[in-house]
Motif scaffolding. Structure first.
Motif, PDB file in Angstrom:
ATOM      1  N   PRO A  65       0.813  -1.225   0.000  1.00  0.00           N
ATOM      2  CA  PRO A  65       0.000   0.000   0.000  1.00  0.00           C
ATOM      3  C   PRO A  65       0.845   1.273   0.000  1.00  0.00           C
ATOM      4  CG  PRO A  65      -0.885  -1.599   1.551  1.00  0.00           C
ATOM      5  CD  PRO A  65       0.436  -2.140   1.114  1.00  0.00           C
ATOM      6  N   THR A  66       1.946   1.276   0.756  1.00  0.00           N
ATOM      7  CA  THR A  66       2.824   2.460   0.784  1.00  0.00           C
ATOM      8  C   THR A  66       3.434   2.700  -0.586  1.00  0.00           C
ATOM      9  OG1 THR A  66       3.354   2.112   3.112  1.00  0.00           O
ATOM     10  CG2 THR A  66       4.874   3.461   1.841  1.00  0.00           C
ATOM     11  N   LEU A  67       3.907   1.618  -1.219  1.00  0.00           N
ATOM     12  CA  LEU A  67       4.474   1.747  -2.563  1.00  0.00           C
ATOM     13  C   LEU A  67       3.418   2.228  -3.552  1.00  0.00           C
ATOM     14  CD1 LEU A  67       6.767   1.352  -4.589  1.00  0.00           C
ATOM     15  CD2 LEU A  67       6.115  -1.069  -4.754  1.00  0.00           C
ATOM     16  N   GLY A  68       2.177   1.748  -3.390  1.00  0.00           N
ATOM     17  CA  GLY A  68       1.096   2.182  -4.279  1.00  0.00           C
ATOM     18  C   GLY A  68       0.831   3.674  -4.163  1.00  0.00           C
ATOM     19  N   ILE A  69       0.831   4.184  -2.924  1.00  0.00           N
ATOM     20  CA  ILE A  69       0.635   5.625  -2.721  1.00  0.00           C
ATOM     21  C   ILE A  69       1.767   6.407  -3.393  1.00  0.00           C
ATOM     22  CG2 ILE A  69       0.627   7.453  -0.995  1.00  0.00           C
ATOM     23  CD1 ILE A  69      -2.000   6.013  -1.137  1.00  0.00           C
ATOM     24  N   GLY A  70       2.989   5.916  -3.244  1.00  0.00           N
ATOM     25  CA  GLY A  70       4.120   6.582  -3.869  1.00  0.00           C
ATOM     26  C   GLY A  70       4.008   6.603  -5.385  1.00  0.00           C
ATOM     27  N   LEU A  71       3.607   5.477  -5.970  1.00  0.00           N
ATOM     28  CA  LEU A  71       3.454   5.409  -7.420  1.00  0.00           C
ATOM     29  C   LEU A  71       2.313   6.298  -7.904  1.00  0.00           C
ATOM     30  CD1 LEU A  71       3.987   1.577  -8.027  1.00  0.00           C
ATOM     31  CD2 LEU A  71       5.585   3.452  -8.513  1.00  0.00           C
ATOM     32  N   LEU A  72       1.226   6.386  -7.113  1.00  0.00           N
ATOM     33  CA  LEU A  72       0.120   7.268  -7.469  1.00  0.00           C
ATOM     34  C   LEU A  72       0.593   8.727  -7.498  1.00  0.00           C
ATOM     35  CD1 LEU A  72      -2.897   7.879  -7.953  1.00  0.00           C
ATOM     36  CD2 LEU A  72      -3.169   7.934  -5.450  1.00  0.00           C
ATOM     37  N   THR A  73       1.340   9.117  -6.477  1.00  0.00           N
ATOM     38  CA  THR A  73       1.859  10.488  -6.427  1.00  0.00           C
ATOM     39  C   THR A  73       2.771  10.776  -7.609  1.00  0.00           C
ATOM     40  OG1 THR A  73       1.811  10.348  -4.007  1.00  0.00           O
ATOM     41  CG2 THR A  73       3.077  12.147  -4.987  1.00  0.00           C
ATOM     42  N   LEU A  74       3.641   9.824  -7.921  1.00  0.00           N
ATOM     43  CA  LEU A  74       4.552   9.995  -9.048  1.00  0.00           C
ATOM     44  C   LEU A  74       3.786  10.125 -10.359  1.00  0.00           C
ATOM     45  CD1 LEU A  74       7.422  10.001 -10.224  1.00  0.00           C
ATOM     46  CD2 LEU A  74       7.318   7.502 -10.283  1.00  0.00           C
ATOM     47  N   THR A  75       2.753   9.317 -10.528  1.00  0.00           N
ATOM     48  CA  THR A  75       1.968   9.365 -11.763  1.00  0.00           C
ATOM     49  C   THR A  75       1.284  10.710 -11.935  1.00  0.00           C
ATOM     50  OG1 THR A  75       1.577   6.978 -11.630  1.00  0.00           O
ATOM     51  CG2 THR A  75       0.088   8.271 -13.036  1.00  0.00           C
ATOM     52  N   VAL A  76       0.688  11.213 -10.854  1.00  0.00           N
ATOM     53  CA  VAL A  76       0.015  12.518 -10.921  1.00  0.00           C
ATOM     54  C   VAL A  76       1.014  13.614 -11.269  1.00  0.00           C
ATOM     55  CG1 VAL A  76      -1.230  14.250  -9.586  1.00  0.00           C
ATOM     56  CG2 VAL A  76      -1.830  11.833  -9.346  1.00  0.00           C
ATOM     57  N   MET A  77       2.180  13.566 -10.654  1.00  0.00           N
ATOM     58  CA  MET A  77       3.191  14.600 -10.919  1.00  0.00           C
ATOM     59  C   MET A  77       3.660  14.558 -12.366  1.00  0.00           C
ATOM     60  SD  MET A  77       5.476  14.467  -7.412  1.00  0.00           S
ATOM     61  CE  MET A  77       6.609  15.728  -8.009  1.00  0.00           C
ATOM     62  N   LEU A  78       3.914  13.367 -12.876  1.00  0.00           N
ATOM     63  CA  LEU A  78       4.388  13.245 -14.257  1.00  0.00           C
ATOM     64  C   LEU A  78       3.315  13.664 -15.262  1.00  0.00           C
ATOM     65  CD1 LEU A  78       6.374   9.868 -14.080  1.00  0.00           C
ATOM     66  CD2 LEU A  78       7.294  12.198 -14.085  1.00  0.00           C
ATOM     67  N   LEU A  79       2.064  13.281 -15.018  1.00  0.00           N
ATOM     68  CA  LEU A  79       0.982  13.685 -15.911  1.00  0.00           C
ATOM     69  C   LEU A  79       0.785  15.196 -15.891  1.00  0.00           C
ATOM     70  CD1 LEU A  79      -1.674  10.881 -15.242  1.00  0.00           C
ATOM     71  CD2 LEU A  79      -0.256  11.201 -17.298  1.00  0.00           C
ATOM     72  N   VAL A  95      -3.766  14.706  -4.130  1.00  0.00           N
ATOM     73  CA  VAL A  95      -4.448  13.473  -4.535  1.00  0.00           C
ATOM     74  C   VAL A  95      -4.177  12.357  -3.532  1.00  0.00           C
ATOM     75  CG1 VAL A  95      -4.516  11.659  -6.292  1.00  0.00           C
ATOM     76  CG2 VAL A  95      -4.513  14.062  -6.986  1.00  0.00           C
ATOM     77  N   ALA A  96      -2.913  12.212  -3.129  1.00  0.00           N
ATOM     78  CA  ALA A  96      -2.565  11.156  -2.173  1.00  0.00           C
ATOM     79  C   ALA A  96      -3.237  11.386  -0.822  1.00  0.00           C
ATOM     80  CB  ALA A  96      -1.048  11.094  -2.001  1.00  0.00           C
ATOM     81  N   ALA A  97      -3.228  12.644  -0.342  1.00  0.00           N
ATOM     82  CA  ALA A  97      -3.850  12.954   0.949  1.00  0.00           C
ATOM     83  C   ALA A  97      -5.364  12.743   0.893  1.00  0.00           C
ATOM     84  CB  ALA A  97      -3.534  14.395   1.355  1.00  0.00           C
ATOM     85  N   THR A  98      -5.992  13.103  -0.227  1.00  0.00           N
ATOM     86  CA  THR A  98      -7.437  12.917  -0.376  1.00  0.00           C
ATOM     87  C   THR A  98      -7.800  11.437  -0.336  1.00  0.00           C
ATOM     88  OG1 THR A  98      -7.591  14.939  -1.700  1.00  0.00           O
ATOM     89  CG2 THR A  98      -9.426  13.379  -1.845  1.00  0.00           C
ATOM     90  N   LEU A  99      -7.003  10.620  -1.013  1.00  0.00           N
ATOM     91  CA  LEU A  99      -7.265   9.181  -1.013  1.00  0.00           C
ATOM     92  C   LEU A  99      -7.159   8.601   0.394  1.00  0.00           C
ATOM     93  CD1 LEU A  99      -7.711   6.523  -2.560  1.00  0.00           C
ATOM     94  CD2 LEU A  99      -5.227   6.379  -2.857  1.00  0.00           C
ATOM     95  N   LEU A 100      -6.139   9.017   1.149  1.00  0.00           N
ATOM     96  CA  LEU A 100      -5.990   8.497   2.516  1.00  0.00           C
ATOM     97  C   LEU A 100      -7.077   9.027   3.436  1.00  0.00           C
ATOM     98  CD1 LEU A 100      -2.151   8.453   3.221  1.00  0.00           C
ATOM     99  CD2 LEU A 100      -3.672   6.562   2.746  1.00  0.00           C
ATOM    100  N   TRP A 101      -7.491  10.282   3.230  1.00  0.00           N
ATOM    101  CA  TRP A 101      -8.594  10.824   4.045  1.00  0.00           C
ATOM    102  C   TRP A 101      -9.871  10.017   3.804  1.00  0.00           C
ATOM    103  CZ3 TRP A 101     -13.058  13.164   1.990  1.00  0.00           C
ATOM    104  CH2 TRP A 101     -13.926  13.700   2.945  1.00  0.00           C
ATOM    105  N   PHE A 102     -10.090   9.611   2.546  1.00  0.00           N
ATOM    106  CA  PHE A 102     -11.299   8.876   2.203  1.00  0.00           C
ATOM    107  C   PHE A 102     -11.244   7.432   2.718  1.00  0.00           C
ATOM    108  CE2 PHE A 102     -13.744   6.201  -0.776  1.00  0.00           C
ATOM    109  CZ  PHE A 102     -14.999   6.774  -0.625  1.00  0.00           C
ATOM    110  N   MET A 103     -10.096   6.775   2.594  1.00  0.00           N
ATOM    111  CA  MET A 103      -9.983   5.356   2.959  1.00  0.00           C
ATOM    112  C   MET A 103      -9.511   5.166   4.404  1.00  0.00           C
ATOM    113  SD  MET A 103      -8.416   3.688  -0.521  1.00  0.00           S
ATOM    114  CE  MET A 103      -8.828   2.046   0.089  1.00  0.00           C
TER     115      MET A 103
END
Length: 589
Positions: free
Chosen positions: A185-199, A216-224
């Motif tokens: 899960p930690t790696l997934g959050i990191g990859l999500l952040t990287l993807t958003v930044m690159l896009l 985006v990462a903080a919103t996902l963690l706030w929701f889940m």
């Protein structure tokens, strides 16, 4: 009027603000908000790198930005947390704190205050020339090494494990042992952040990619819920106005921090000046290095008093300022106010920011410090610079950040001393038009029969005087037909009086006289005559002849007879010709 000029010397930024133009307001506000959007996530990430709470990174932006806006001379430069400074702080403070978070924070403030103190001392003694002390190749090697150190260190945050090793090489070698400890899960959050930044950088480069990635990462963690995913987050921030306090200065810690703080001041200033000068040149104005040293000192003291850590010039935020049309130091004030509003009133959403996302932000910021292509390209332009850069880079990787910085400073010092102690020198000749040039660069320039013209390209002082004498005698010995006269270009090397140099000149004159060679000084006639007489060296027909310039010396010196005394060297009829020849000499140089 005197008070205004005094104010301008101390607070050039305030002078610009007092003469503020209304047309600058909207561009400055737009640039200030954009800078704040970039600075917010970076400040939080760098606080994690420095080993202190996220809010400390925000504190390190507010007062320092305002202080620089008043004391700085650059209209575009933005100061704030920097990857290199935070890496240095962490490397110094972590072993001294021994795991005590409160002591760690106090040590960070103490080191920051000491860094500011060193900057003020340097400004007082006008040491802004130190901006040129660490050469560009050495700084390139240093920043590349620091970037790799940060990237490797952040792997634990991104992959969800903790390094047991402290050294960079040990961590790299131990990476295979940590593969089984990766937290998905930690790696997934990191990859999500990287993807958003690159896009964001690919499709909307004008938007703050780091801020969007963290949002985006903080919103996902706030929701889940971070507890559900077992992902580490920044946590609750105290926020509010920081309590101003004086950092502690226990004698034992001062001894431990004095040299690292000096190194940090040096590296921070050089890095800041590279950014400030490039943007000043782009926008058509000059900056004062000594005033910049003072501004950096006050900014660091302001950071220490507001519980922050050491800051430097931020190239990425400065680029954002310039791209958005910032016109004055008001941009820093606007950005500081925006960050202050978030820090004092809007810290609640920041608690959901995952440390893995901060690790990605740090990795991306560190990648901007790397320039391996530039390092490798040095081998074509300057072989000595190539090896200096790579030695510095390797020292940071193998020895650590602090020893690497110390070695970089020493390398800069040794490089300077080598250039002064063993400078280049030339033999001079004359072309068909009667203009003096360096021999060897032009086939039309010929040596003058019976005369050796020597130029030493460094100020003569006690530590290169013996080398000067040795070079002169070597060149005389190497001549197929020993000259009857040696003419020394005094302009390039006799820049100040030095008793060791004068003693060497006396010895050289005696040796030349024994060989039947006349010794002539060309240039600085008044000074040279005075210095030689003070040293007890005879000037004139029986001693050293001194002429105003090379052309006078050449006209008055004949290889087939003894030169006339210096007192007879002026020829009023040829004065216009002398002036023209001197002008041609300067133009050809």
């Amino acid at each position: 009027m005197d008070n205004f000029f005094s104010l301008g010397r101390w607070m050039p930024g305030l002078v610009v603000l007092l003469g503020y133009q209304r047309a600058w307001l909207l561009p400055d506000i737009r640039a200030g908000v954009s800078v704040a959007a970039v600075a917010l996530p970076v400040a939080i990430a760098y606080a994690e790198l420095a080993g202190v709470g996220a809010v400390v990174g925000l504190y390190s932006c507010i007062l320092p930005m305002i202080a620089y806006a008043l004391f700085g001379s650059s209209r575009q430069l933005i100061v704030g947390p920097d990857a290199a400074t935070c890496a240095v702080i962490a490397a110094v403070v972590t072993p001294l704190a021994a795991g005590d978070a409160s002591r760690h924070w106090q040590l960070v403030m103490t080191m920051t205050a000491m860094t500011g103190f060193w900057c003020l001392v340097a400004s007082r003694f006008k040491l802004g020339v130190l901006a040129d002390f660490l050469s560009r190749p050495i700084l390139m090697g240093l920043l590349n090494g620091v970037a790799i150190t940060i990237i490797v260190g952040q792997l634990s945050s991104i992959f969800g494990f903790t390094f047991a090793e402290t050294g960079l090489i040990e961590r790299v070698l131990a990476v295979p042992d940590y593969v089984s400890l990766v937290h998905v899960p930690t790696l997934g959050i990191g990859l999500l952040t990287l993807t958003v930044m690159l896009l964001c950088r690919r499709f909307r480069p004008q938007l703050p990619s780091s801020l969007l990635g963290l949002a985006v990462a903080a919103t996902l963690l706030w929701f889940m819920g971070p507890q559900r995913l077992e992902v580490a987050v920044v946590g609750t921030l105290s926020g509010g106005i920081p309590r101003l306090q004086i950092p502690e200065f226990p004698p034992g810690l001062i001894r431990e921090l004095v040299l690292p703080a000096l190194n940090l001041a040096m590296v921070s200033f050089v890095s800041m000046m590279l950014t400030a000068r490039s943007f000043a040149a782009k926008n058509g104005y000059d900056i004062d290095a000594d005033k910049e040293f003072r501004a950096l000192g006050f900014a660091n003291l302001a950071s220490a008093l507001s519980q922050g850590f050491a800051i430097s010039g931020a190239d990425s935020r400065t680029a954002v300022n310039d791209a958005n049309g910032g016109k004055s130091q008001l941009v820093s004030i606007v950005a500081a106010l925006v960050i202050a509003v978030v820090t004092f009133f809007l810290t609640s959403p920041l608690q959901y920011i995952p440390t893995a996302a901060l690790g990605v932000v740090l990795v991306m910021a560190s990648l901007s410090l790397t320039d391996f292509r530039g390092l490798w390209a040095l081998r074509h332009s300057d072989n000595a610079a190539f090896w200096l850069a790579w030695i510095t880079f390797a020292s940071v990787l193998f020895m650590g950040v602090i020893p690497g910085i110390t070695l970089a400073v020493l390398l800069g010092l040794f490089q300077f001393l080598r250039n002064v102690m063993r400078p280049t020198d030339q033999l001079m000749g004359m072309n068909g038009e009667g203009v003096v040039h360096t021999l060897g660069h032009n086939e039309e320039v010929k040596a003058i029969t019976g005369v050796l013209i020597y130029r030493f390209n460094s100020p003569l002082t006690y530590f290169n005087a013996a080398y000067f004498k040795r070079r002169v005698l070597q060149l005389l010995t190497g001549e197929a037909h020993p000259p009857k006269c040696l003419i020394i270009d005094a302009v390039s090397c006799f820049t100040h009086q030095d008793i060791s140099v004068m003693s060497m000149v006396g010895e050289l004159h005696k040796e030349l006289k024994r060989r039947g060679i006349h010794m002539v000084m060309a240039g600085r006639r008044g000074q040279m005559t005075h210095w030689l007489k003070q040293a007890g060296i005879r000037v004139g027909e029986e001693g050293i002849l001194v002429y105003p310039d090379l052309y006078q010396a050449l006209r008055m010196t004949r290889a087939d007879r003894e030169p006339p005394p210096a007192a007879e060297s002026r020829d009023p009829v040829e004065a216009p010709e002398v002036a023209s020849a001197v002008f041609r000499q300067q133009e050809s140089s």
